[in-house]
Design a protein around this motif. Structure first.
Motif, PDB file in Angstrom:
ATOM      1  N   VAL A 177     -32.118  -5.514  24.046  1.00 33.53           N
ATOM      2  CA  VAL A 177     -30.765  -5.045  23.725  1.00 33.53           C
ATOM      3  C   VAL A 177     -30.818  -3.637  23.133  1.00 33.53           C
ATOM      4  O   VAL A 177     -29.955  -2.793  23.412  1.00 33.53           O
ATOM      5  N   PHE A 178     -31.845  -3.359  22.338  1.00 33.86           N
ATOM      6  CA  PHE A 178     -31.990  -2.010  21.789  1.00 33.86           C
ATOM      7  C   PHE A 178     -32.236  -1.006  22.917  1.00 33.86           C
ATOM      8  O   PHE A 178     -31.689   0.107  22.894  1.00 33.86           O
ATOM      9  N   ALA A 179     -33.045  -1.396  23.909  1.00 35.57           N
ATOM     10  CA  ALA A 179     -33.280  -0.524  25.069  1.00 35.57           C
ATOM     11  C   ALA A 179     -31.970  -0.249  25.797  1.00 35.57           C
ATOM     12  O   ALA A 179     -31.727   0.879  26.250  1.00 35.57           O
ATOM     13  N   LEU A 180     -31.115  -1.269  25.912  1.00 28.66           N
ATOM     14  CA  LEU A 180     -29.795  -1.065  26.521  1.00 28.66           C
ATOM     15  C   LEU A 180     -28.989  -0.049  25.723  1.00 28.66           C
ATOM     16  O   LEU A 180     -28.302   0.807  26.291  1.00 28.66           O
ATOM     17  N   GLY A 181     -29.053  -0.166  24.396  1.00 32.76           N
ATOM     18  CA  GLY A 181     -28.321   0.769  23.542  1.00 32.76           C
ATOM     19  C   GLY A 181     -28.791   2.201  23.743  1.00 32.76           C
ATOM     20  O   GLY A 181     -27.972   3.133  23.838  1.00 32.76           O
ATOM     21  N   ILE A 182     -30.104   2.395  23.813  1.00 31.51           N
ATOM     22  CA  ILE A 182     -30.651   3.737  24.038  1.00 31.51           C
ATOM     23  C   ILE A 182     -30.256   4.246  25.421  1.00 31.51           C
ATOM     24  O   ILE A 182     -29.875   5.415  25.596  1.00 31.51           O
ATOM     25  N   ALA A 183     -30.335   3.370  26.429  1.00 35.81           N
ATOM     26  CA  ALA A 183     -29.963   3.763  27.787  1.00 35.81           C
ATOM     27  C   ALA A 183     -28.501   4.178  27.860  1.00 35.81           C
ATOM     28  O   ALA A 183     -28.152   5.187  28.497  1.00 35.81           O
ATOM     29  N   ARG A 184     -27.642   3.416  27.190  1.00 35.83           N
ATOM     30  CA  ARG A 184     -26.217   3.745  27.217  1.00 35.83           C
ATOM     31  C   ARG A 184     -25.946   5.070  26.507  1.00 35.83           C
ATOM     32  O   ARG A 184     -25.106   5.862  26.935  1.00 35.83           O
ATOM     33  N   PHE A 185     -26.672   5.312  25.401  1.00 34.49           N
ATOM     34  CA  PHE A 185     -26.477   6.582  24.687  1.00 34.49           C
ATOM     35  C   PHE A 185     -26.924   7.757  25.542  1.00 34.49           C
ATOM     36  O   PHE A 185     -26.245   8.791  25.604  1.00 34.49           O
ATOM     37  N   GLY A 199     -38.069  -2.305   7.994  1.00 37.40           N
ATOM     38  CA  GLY A 199     -38.408  -3.272   6.950  1.00 37.40           C
ATOM     39  C   GLY A 199     -39.568  -4.175   7.314  1.00 37.40           C
ATOM     40  O   GLY A 199     -39.962  -5.035   6.529  1.00 37.40           O
ATOM     41  N   GLY A 200     -40.127  -3.987   8.513  1.00 39.95           N
ATOM     42  CA  GLY A 200     -41.264  -4.783   8.935  1.00 39.95           C
ATOM     43  C   GLY A 200     -40.935  -6.201   9.346  1.00 39.95           C
ATOM     44  O   GLY A 200     -41.814  -7.063   9.397  1.00 39.95           O
ATOM     45  N   GLN A 201     -39.670  -6.470   9.668  1.00 39.50           N
ATOM     46  CA  GLN A 201     -39.255  -7.813  10.069  1.00 39.50           C
ATOM     47  C   GLN A 201     -39.393  -7.977  11.576  1.00 39.50           C
ATOM     48  O   GLN A 201     -38.922  -7.142  12.347  1.00 39.50           O
ATOM     49  N   LEU A 202     -40.045  -9.050  11.994  1.00 44.48           N
ATOM     50  CA  LEU A 202     -40.227  -9.319  13.412  1.00 44.48           C
ATOM     51  C   LEU A 202     -38.989  -9.962  14.032  1.00 44.48           C
ATOM     52  O   LEU A 202     -38.662  -9.718  15.188  1.00 44.48           O
ATOM     53  N   VAL A 203     -38.309 -10.782  13.246  1.00 44.89           N
ATOM     54  CA  VAL A 203     -37.111 -11.474  13.716  1.00 44.89           C
ATOM     55  C   VAL A 203     -35.901 -10.794  13.117  1.00 44.89           C
ATOM     56  O   VAL A 203     -35.833 -10.571  11.911  1.00 44.89           O
ATOM     57  N   LEU A 204     -34.938 -10.441  13.960  1.00 43.57           N
ATOM     58  CA  LEU A 204     -33.734  -9.751  13.511  1.00 43.57           C
ATOM     59  C   LEU A 204     -32.678 -10.760  13.120  1.00 43.57           C
ATOM     60  O   LEU A 204     -32.286 -11.619  13.915  1.00 43.57           O
ATOM     61  N   ARG A 205     -32.226 -10.660  11.877  1.00 41.85           N
ATOM     62  CA  ARG A 205     -31.158 -11.537  11.369  1.00 41.85           C
ATOM     63  C   ARG A 205     -29.895 -10.716  11.228  1.00 41.85           C
ATOM     64  O   ARG A 205     -29.861  -9.727  10.486  1.00 41.85           O
ATOM     65  N   LEU A 206     -28.862 -11.125  11.926  1.00 37.14           N
ATOM     66  CA  LEU A 206     -27.612 -10.363  11.941  1.00 37.14           C
ATOM     67  C   LEU A 206     -26.623 -10.966  10.963  1.00 37.14           C
ATOM     68  O   LEU A 206     -26.396 -12.181  10.952  1.00 37.14           O
ATOM     69  N   PRO A 207     -25.996 -10.122  10.116  1.00 37.20           N
ATOM     70  CA  PRO A 207     -24.921 -10.620   9.258  1.00 37.20           C
ATOM     71  C   PRO A 207     -23.679 -10.915  10.065  1.00 37.20           C
ATOM     72  O   PRO A 207     -23.550 -10.486  11.216  1.00 37.20           O
ATOM     73  N   SER A 208     -22.774 -11.646   9.501  1.00 39.35           N
ATOM     74  CA  SER A 208     -21.538 -12.026  10.216  1.00 39.35           C
ATOM     75  C   SER A 208     -20.732 -10.774  10.547  1.00 39.35           C
ATOM     76  O   SER A 208     -20.643  -9.829   9.754  1.00 39.35           O
ATOM     77  N   GLY A 209     -20.135 -10.779  11.749  1.00 42.23           N
ATOM     78  CA  GLY A 209     -19.255  -9.698  12.135  1.00 42.23           C
ATOM     79  C   GLY A 209     -19.930  -8.471  12.709  1.00 42.23           C
ATOM     80  O   GLY A 209     -19.281  -7.461  12.944  1.00 42.23           O
ATOM     81  N   VAL A 210     -21.247  -8.545  12.969  1.00 41.22           N
ATOM     82  CA  VAL A 210     -21.938  -7.377  13.505  1.00 41.22           C
ATOM     83  C   VAL A 210     -21.653  -7.195  14.967  1.00 41.22           C
ATOM     84  O   VAL A 210     -21.390  -6.092  15.441  1.00 41.22           O
ATOM     85  N   VAL A 211     -21.711  -8.285  15.745  1.00 41.16           N
ATOM     86  CA  VAL A 211     -21.474  -8.189  17.186  1.00 41.16           C
ATOM     87  C   VAL A 211     -20.363  -9.118  17.594  1.00 41.16           C
ATOM     88  O   VAL A 211     -19.990 -10.016  16.876  1.00 41.16           O
ATOM     89  N   ILE A 216     -20.302  -0.013  21.656  1.00 39.95           N
ATOM     90  CA  ILE A 216     -20.409  -1.471  21.642  1.00 39.95           C
ATOM     91  C   ILE A 216     -21.754  -1.898  21.058  1.00 39.95           C
ATOM     92  O   ILE A 216     -21.845  -2.899  20.330  1.00 39.95           O
ATOM     93  N   LEU A 217     -22.807  -1.120  21.351  1.00 42.04           N
ATOM     94  CA  LEU A 217     -24.156  -1.473  20.916  1.00 42.04           C
ATOM     95  C   LEU A 217     -24.614  -0.707  19.677  1.00 42.04           C
ATOM     96  O   LEU A 217     -25.713  -0.961  19.176  1.00 42.04           O
ATOM     97  N   ALA A 218     -23.799   0.215  19.189  1.00 45.75           N
ATOM     98  CA  ALA A 218     -24.226   1.070  18.075  1.00 45.75           C
ATOM     99  C   ALA A 218     -24.549   0.263  16.823  1.00 45.75           C
ATOM    100  O   ALA A 218     -25.566   0.503  16.152  1.00 45.75           O
ATOM    101  N   ASP A 219     -23.703  -0.713  16.480  1.00 46.78           N
ATOM    102  CA  ASP A 219     -23.908  -1.496  15.267  1.00 46.78           C
ATOM    103  C   ASP A 219     -25.193  -2.308  15.350  1.00 46.78           C
ATOM    104  O   ASP A 219     -25.967  -2.388  14.395  1.00 46.78           O
TER     105      ASP A 219
END
Length: 272
Positions: free
Chosen positions: A198-206, A260-272, A246-249
Motif C-alpha cells: 500500500v505504501f508503494a501504491l502511495g508513492i506511485a500515486r504521488f 519506530g522499528g515496528q514490523l506490524v503497522l497498527r492504525l488508529p481509528s479513522g485513519v483510512v 487518499i493514501l497520504a494519511d
C-alpha cells in the motif's frame, strides 16, 4: 540509536497532536516541497510517470512474494485487485487504439501480475481470504466512474467509446484502492508485506500526480489545452490529486511505524 529516534518521535508526536487543519496544511507544505525537489532533480518529467508505474509493479512484486512464500492472502482486498485489473485492462485497450508506447508494455506487465494475484487469492489461497473484512461494495465506485466518464471525457478526435474508456480508467484508478483501505480499517492491524504494498501504491500515486503537475507548470498551462477543452483537463488533475491524498494519511503512519522499528503497522481509528 535512541538519541536519533528522539527528534523523530518528538516531531511525529507534535504532528499527531495538531488539529486536522494544521495537519492538512503541513501535508500540503510537504507535498509542495517534494514537488520543488523533484523539479530540480528530475529534468525529464516524463520519467516520473514511468517511475510511478515501476513502483506500482514493485508493490505487486511484494504481494506475489507474500502469496508464494507465506502462503496467505490475509489482509489483502480481492476487490481492490479486481478494480486494478479492470482499469489496467481498459487503459491497455486505450493504449492499443490510441497511443502505443512504453507505458503500454509496463501496463501489460502490471496487468499480468495483478491477474496472478487475483488467481492466487480466488483459488490457491482462498481459505485465508478475509471475505468478511473485504466488504466494500465496488458498485459504489464503478457506477459513479461510468456516469462521470460519460459526462466528462476527452474532446479529442478519437471515437466516443475510446474517449469514454479513457476517462473511465482515469477515474477508476483514482479510487481503486478504497476496498483495500476498508480491509485495513476493519482489521486495524496491517502486516508488513501488505503495508509495503500500500505504501508503494502511495508513492506511485504521488509520482504520477507530480508528473502531471510539473508538466502543467513546464508548459505554462498549455498541457491542459492539449488535453482538450471543458472540464476534462481539470478532472485529470483532480483525479491525480485525489488518489494521492487518499493514501497520504496511511503513508504518514507507515513512515512513523518504520521509524519506530515496528514490523506490524497498527492504525488508529479513522485513519483510512
Amino acid at each position: 540509536m535512541k538519541a536519533a529516534k528522539r527528534p523523530i518521535h518528538a516531531v511525529t508526536t507534535w504532528v499527531r497532536r495538531q488539529p486536522p487543519k494544521v495537519k492538512a496544511f503541513l501535508g500540503v507544505v510537504s507535498a509542495m516541497t517534494a514537488l520543488v525537489l523533484l523539479r530540480m532533480i528530475v529534468h525529464d518529467h516524463d520519467n516520473l510517470f514511468v517511475a510511478a508505474e515501476a513502483v506500482h509493479a514493485l508493490g505487486i512484486s511484494v504481494l506475489i512474494y507474500k502469496l508464494t512464500k507465506e502462503k496467505t492472502c490475509a489482509g489483502l482486498s480481492l476487490k481492490s485487485q479486481e478494480l486494478t485489473a479492470l482499469f489496467l485492462a481498459v487503459r491497455l485497450y486505450c493504449s492499443f487504439v490510441m497511443e502505443f508506447d512504453i507505458h503500454t508494455l509496463l501496463d501489460s506487465a502490471t496487468l499480468v501480475t495483478t491477474l496472478f494475484v487475483i488467481y492466487m487469492i480466488r483459488f490457491k489461497l482462498k481459505a485465508s481470504y478475509m471475505d468478511d473484512k473485504d466488504n466494500f461494495a465496488i458498485y459504489y465506485v464503478v457506477i459513479p466512474c461510468v456516469v462521470l466518464s460519460v459526462l466528462i471525457h476527452p474532446s479529442t478526435h478519437h471515437h466516443i467509446i475510446n474517449k469514454i474508456s479513457w476517462a473511465f480508467c482515469v477515474y477508476l484508478e483514482a479510487v481503486s484502492v478504497l476496498p483495500q483501505l476498508r480491509v485495513m480499517q476493519n482489521t486495524k492491524i496491517v502486516e508488513p508485506f501488505t503495508a509495503h504494498y500500500v505504501f508503494a501504491l502511495g508513492i506511485a500515486r504521488f509520482l504520477s500526480c507530480a508528473h502531471w503537475v510539473l508538466q502543467v507548470l513546464d508548459t505554462r498551462g498549455r498541457l491542459l489545452t492539449a488535453l482538450g477543452y471543458g472540464f476534462w483537463p481539470i478532472m485529470v488533475l483532480f483525479s491525480e490529486i485525489v488518489q494521492t491524498f487518499i493514501l497520504a494519511d496511511f503513508c504518514y503512519y507507515y513512515v512513523k511505524s518504520l521509524m519506530g522499528g515496528q514490523l506490524v503497522l497498527r492504525l488508529p481509528s479513522g485513519v483510512v
